[in-house]
Every structure is written in structure tokens, then in C-alpha cells.
Design a protein around this motif. Sequence first.
Motif, PDB file in Angstrom:
ATOM      1  N   GLU A 132       0.838  -1.211   0.000  1.00  0.00           N
ATOM      2  CA  GLU A 132       0.000   0.000   0.000  1.00  0.00           C
ATOM      3  C   GLU A 132       0.870   1.257   0.000  1.00  0.00           C
ATOM      4  OE1 GLU A 132      -3.397   0.198  -0.268  1.00  0.00           O
ATOM      5  OE2 GLU A 132      -3.087  -1.908  -0.797  1.00  0.00           O
ATOM      6  N   ALA A 133       1.988   1.216   0.718  1.00  0.00           N
ATOM      7  CA  ALA A 133       2.904   2.367   0.730  1.00  0.00           C
ATOM      8  C   ALA A 133       3.466   2.611  -0.673  1.00  0.00           C
ATOM      9  CB  ALA A 133       4.041   2.131   1.730  1.00  0.00           C
ATOM     10  N   ASP A 134       3.822   1.549  -1.377  1.00  0.00           N
ATOM     11  CA  ASP A 134       4.326   1.680  -2.753  1.00  0.00           C
ATOM     12  C   ASP A 134       3.290   2.345  -3.649  1.00  0.00           C
ATOM     13  OD1 ASP A 134       6.737   0.570  -2.193  1.00  0.00           O
ATOM     14  OD2 ASP A 134       6.354  -1.369  -3.143  1.00  0.00           O
ATOM     15  N   LYS A 135       2.041   1.889  -3.536  1.00  0.00           N
ATOM     16  CA  LYS A 135       0.969   2.422  -4.383  1.00  0.00           C
ATOM     17  C   LYS A 135       0.742   3.906  -4.091  1.00  0.00           C
ATOM     18  CE  LYS A 135      -2.785  -0.114  -4.377  1.00  0.00           C
ATOM     19  NZ  LYS A 135      -3.788  -1.057  -3.844  1.00  0.00           N
ATOM     20  N   LEU A 136       0.718   4.255  -2.808  1.00  0.00           N
ATOM     21  CA  LEU A 136       0.458   5.658  -2.460  1.00  0.00           C
ATOM     22  C   LEU A 136       1.634   6.554  -2.863  1.00  0.00           C
ATOM     23  CD1 LEU A 136      -1.264   7.832  -1.239  1.00  0.00           C
ATOM     24  CD2 LEU A 136      -0.416   7.198   1.033  1.00  0.00           C
ATOM     25  N   ALA A 137       2.851   6.054  -2.690  1.00  0.00           N
ATOM     26  CA  ALA A 137       4.025   6.844  -3.080  1.00  0.00           C
ATOM     27  C   ALA A 137       3.989   7.129  -4.585  1.00  0.00           C
ATOM     28  CB  ALA A 137       5.311   6.106  -2.703  1.00  0.00           C
ATOM     29  N   ASP A 138       3.629   6.133  -5.371  1.00  0.00           N
ATOM     30  CA  ASP A 138       3.507   6.342  -6.825  1.00  0.00           C
ATOM     31  C   ASP A 138       2.427   7.380  -7.130  1.00  0.00           C
ATOM     32  OD1 ASP A 138       5.498   4.576  -7.415  1.00  0.00           O
ATOM     33  OD2 ASP A 138       4.169   2.888  -7.870  1.00  0.00           O
ATOM     34  N   ALA A 139       1.304   7.299  -6.400  1.00  0.00           N
ATOM     35  CA  ALA A 139       0.206   8.244  -6.622  1.00  0.00           C
ATOM     36  C   ALA A 139       0.635   9.671  -6.282  1.00  0.00           C
ATOM     37  CB  ALA A 139      -1.005   7.833  -5.791  1.00  0.00           C
ATOM     38  N   ILE A 140       1.399   9.822  -5.190  1.00  0.00           N
ATOM     39  CA  ILE A 140       1.877  11.159  -4.798  1.00  0.00           C
ATOM     40  C   ILE A 140       2.802  11.725  -5.876  1.00  0.00           C
ATOM     41  CG2 ILE A 140       3.309  12.433  -3.156  1.00  0.00           C
ATOM     42  CD1 ILE A 140       2.293  10.486  -0.977  1.00  0.00           C
ATOM     43  N   LYS A 141       3.733  10.912  -6.328  1.00  0.00           N
ATOM     44  CA  LYS A 141       4.684  11.383  -7.349  1.00  0.00           C
ATOM     45  C   LYS A 141       3.954  11.722  -8.643  1.00  0.00           C
ATOM     46  CE  LYS A 141       7.426   7.854  -6.106  1.00  0.00           C
ATOM     47  NZ  LYS A 141       8.483   6.827  -6.104  1.00  0.00           N
ATOM     48  N   ARG A 142       2.962  10.912  -8.994  1.00  0.00           N
ATOM     49  CA  ARG A 142       2.186  11.193 -10.214  1.00  0.00           C
ATOM     50  C   ARG A 142       1.429  12.510 -10.067  1.00  0.00           C
ATOM     51  NH1 ARG A 142       0.764   8.248 -14.550  1.00  0.00           N
ATOM     52  NH2 ARG A 142       1.919   6.474 -13.704  1.00  0.00           N
ATOM     53  N   LYS A 143       0.830  12.717  -8.884  1.00  0.00           N
ATOM     54  CA  LYS A 143       0.087  13.960  -8.647  1.00  0.00           C
ATOM     55  C   LYS A 143       1.017  15.165  -8.747  1.00  0.00           C
ATOM     56  CE  LYS A 143      -2.993  14.079  -5.294  1.00  0.00           C
ATOM     57  NZ  LYS A 143      -3.608  14.169  -3.941  1.00  0.00           N
ATOM     58  N   VAL A 144       2.197  15.047  -8.151  1.00  0.00           N
ATOM     59  CA  VAL A 144       3.149  16.166  -8.148  1.00  0.00           C
ATOM     60  C   VAL A 144       3.575  16.526  -9.570  1.00  0.00           C
ATOM     61  CG1 VAL A 144       5.526  16.794  -7.533  1.00  0.00           C
ATOM     62  CG2 VAL A 144       4.002  15.789  -5.813  1.00  0.00           C
ATOM     63  N   PHE A 145       3.875  15.517 -10.378  1.00  0.00           N
ATOM     64  CA  PHE A 145       4.407  15.800 -11.719  1.00  0.00           C
ATOM     65  C   PHE A 145       3.315  16.043 -12.772  1.00  0.00           C
ATOM     66  CE2 PHE A 145       8.232  14.092  -9.793  1.00  0.00           C
ATOM     67  CZ  PHE A 145       9.223  14.851 -10.390  1.00  0.00           C
ATOM     68  N   HIS A 146       2.091  15.539 -12.534  1.00  0.00           N
ATOM     69  CA  HIS A 146       1.036  15.663 -13.548  1.00  0.00           C
ATOM     70  C   HIS A 146       0.017  16.749 -13.222  1.00  0.00           C
ATOM     71  CE1 HIS A 146       1.600  11.647 -15.797  1.00  0.00           C
ATOM     72  NE2 HIS A 146       2.656  11.828 -15.012  1.00  0.00           N
ATOM     73  N   ASP A 147      -0.240  16.941 -11.938  1.00  0.00           N
ATOM     74  CA  ASP A 147      -1.389  17.782 -11.569  1.00  0.00           C
ATOM     75  C   ASP A 147      -1.008  19.059 -10.817  1.00  0.00           C
ATOM     76  OD1 ASP A 147      -2.900  15.694 -12.623  1.00  0.00           O
ATOM     77  OD2 ASP A 147      -3.116  14.723 -10.658  1.00  0.00           O
ATOM     78  N   MET A 148       0.252  19.363 -10.702  1.00  0.00           N
ATOM     79  CA  MET A 148       0.644  20.546  -9.942  1.00  0.00           C
ATOM     80  C   MET A 148       1.585  21.414 -10.796  1.00  0.00           C
ATOM     81  SD  MET A 148       1.034  18.749  -6.159  1.00  0.00           S
ATOM     82  CE  MET A 148       0.553  20.177  -5.219  1.00  0.00           C
ATOM     83  N   PRO A 149       1.043  22.037 -11.859  1.00  0.00           N
ATOM     84  CA  PRO A 149       1.880  22.782 -12.810  1.00  0.00           C
ATOM     85  C   PRO A 149       2.531  24.030 -12.204  1.00  0.00           C
ATOM     86  CG  PRO A 149      -0.457  23.147 -13.261  1.00  0.00           C
ATOM     87  CD  PRO A 149      -0.388  22.068 -12.234  1.00  0.00           C
ATOM     88  N   ASN A 150       2.000  24.511 -11.092  1.00  0.00           N
ATOM     89  CA  ASN A 150       2.566  25.728 -10.507  1.00  0.00           C
ATOM     90  C   ASN A 150       3.880  25.490  -9.747  1.00  0.00           C
ATOM     91  OD1 ASN A 150       0.464  27.295 -11.498  1.00  0.00           O
ATOM     92  ND2 ASN A 150      -0.802  26.909  -9.680  1.00  0.00           N
ATOM     93  N   LEU A 151       4.177  24.228  -9.503  1.00  0.00           N
ATOM     94  CA  LEU A 151       5.437  23.939  -8.800  1.00  0.00           C
ATOM     95  C   LEU A 151       6.617  24.022  -9.762  1.00  0.00           C
ATOM     96  CD1 LEU A 151       4.523  20.810  -6.610  1.00  0.00           C
ATOM     97  CD2 LEU A 151       4.883  23.160  -5.822  1.00  0.00           C
ATOM     98  N   LYS A 152       7.756  24.499  -9.241  1.00  0.00           N
ATOM     99  CA  LYS A 152       8.991  24.464 -10.040  1.00  0.00           C
ATOM    100  C   LYS A 152       9.447  23.005 -10.174  1.00  0.00           C
ATOM    101  CE  LYS A 152      10.610  28.776  -7.942  1.00  0.00           C
ATOM    102  NZ  LYS A 152      11.602  29.321  -6.996  1.00  0.00           N
TER     103      LYS A 152
END
Length: 215
Positions: free
Chosen positions: A158-178
Amino acid sequence: MFSFKHANKSIELIERFLNSVDQGVLIFKEGVKNYLHNNRESFLDNVRTLSALETDADIIKRKIENILYTQSLMPQLRGDILKLLESLDNILDLAKSNLYQFDVEIPFIPAEIHQDMIKLTELSGSAIESVIPAAKAYFRNPEAVKESLHRVYLFEKEADKLADAIKRKVFHDMPNLKLSEKFHLRYFTLHIETLSDAAQKVADLLSIMAIKRTI
């Protein structure tokens, strides 16, 4: 089956060592929450407490190693037990190092992923907390080891799955971040996730050790 009836002193020390690892996980989880909630003083107290726990655990580990060698206790299993202690000590080292890196690098973690980071920390912590009773059972009731280990694998997955989801969210859904901020978040996500991987390695080792004890 090998009897531990003459090794009670060693087993008591091992259980003290395991309790230190267990406490270390609790402090780590509190530390991440305090960092995210900007409770600076409480966070720094968590860093100091975890460092002290890690030092105490090292002292206990050296006492156990000394007893195992000088009193020739459990010679058939000594190598496996020392490897187990080393693997558990590595978990405490990782937890201390990770919390220390929060203090040094001060990562910017957007509020949108605070709950995800807390959940990831809880899952990694739960994987470790499930390893502790399995390790204790190895010395007192080896038949019960496997009952605890399946929870380690579940939490790690479950930790692996959530970590992947967090990284995907950061790189795909947060365009305002550097891009540098995204890399930084990936780095800290990976390090929290790594704690559950370390718990899985201990579970793999314990599984083999338990089989050896019951032969």
C-alpha cells in the motif's frame, strides 16, 4: 527445536532493542506530522528524541553482540540473530536520517498533499510496527511469526501504491510547482517509502529464520 531457556538475558535485551525501534517509529511519524503542521519546536524535539533513541539502541545492540559471543549462547542461530539486529538497526538509522533531512533541507510540501504524506508515513510506520511483534515471536513462539508478517507485506504494498500516486500527482497535476520543487518532493516521498521497504527486508529474513527454528 532449539531451546532458548538459557538465553533469557539476551532475549530481554533483544526485546528492549525492539521496543526502541518501535518507539523510534512513533517519534518519526510524529516528527513528519509536526513538520507538515509547522510545529517547529515539537519537530525539533522529535529529531532530538529519535537521535537519542538510535544511540541507546546502538548501545543495547553492542551488549547483545557481546553476550552472544562471550557466553556462546545460541551458537547455531547467532549469525541470523545478528543479521536481524543489523536490519532492524538500519530501520532506526533510516528514520533518524530522514527526519534529519527534513530539518536540513526544509522541503516545501504543498497543503494539497499533506494528508497523502501523512498517510504514506502511517503506512510505512505500520509496516515496521508489524515487524516488531513478529521479531519478538521468533524468540518466544516461532510458530506465530508468519501470522504477523503478512501485515508487513500488505502495508509495504500500500505504501508503494500511495508513493507512486503522490509522485504522479506532483508531476502531472501541480503545474505551478517548479521542477526543482517536484524533484524535492519525489526525494522525500521516496525516503518515507524506503522505510516500508526496509521493513519488508526484515520480514523476508524473519520468514526464513522462523522456518529454520521449526525444523
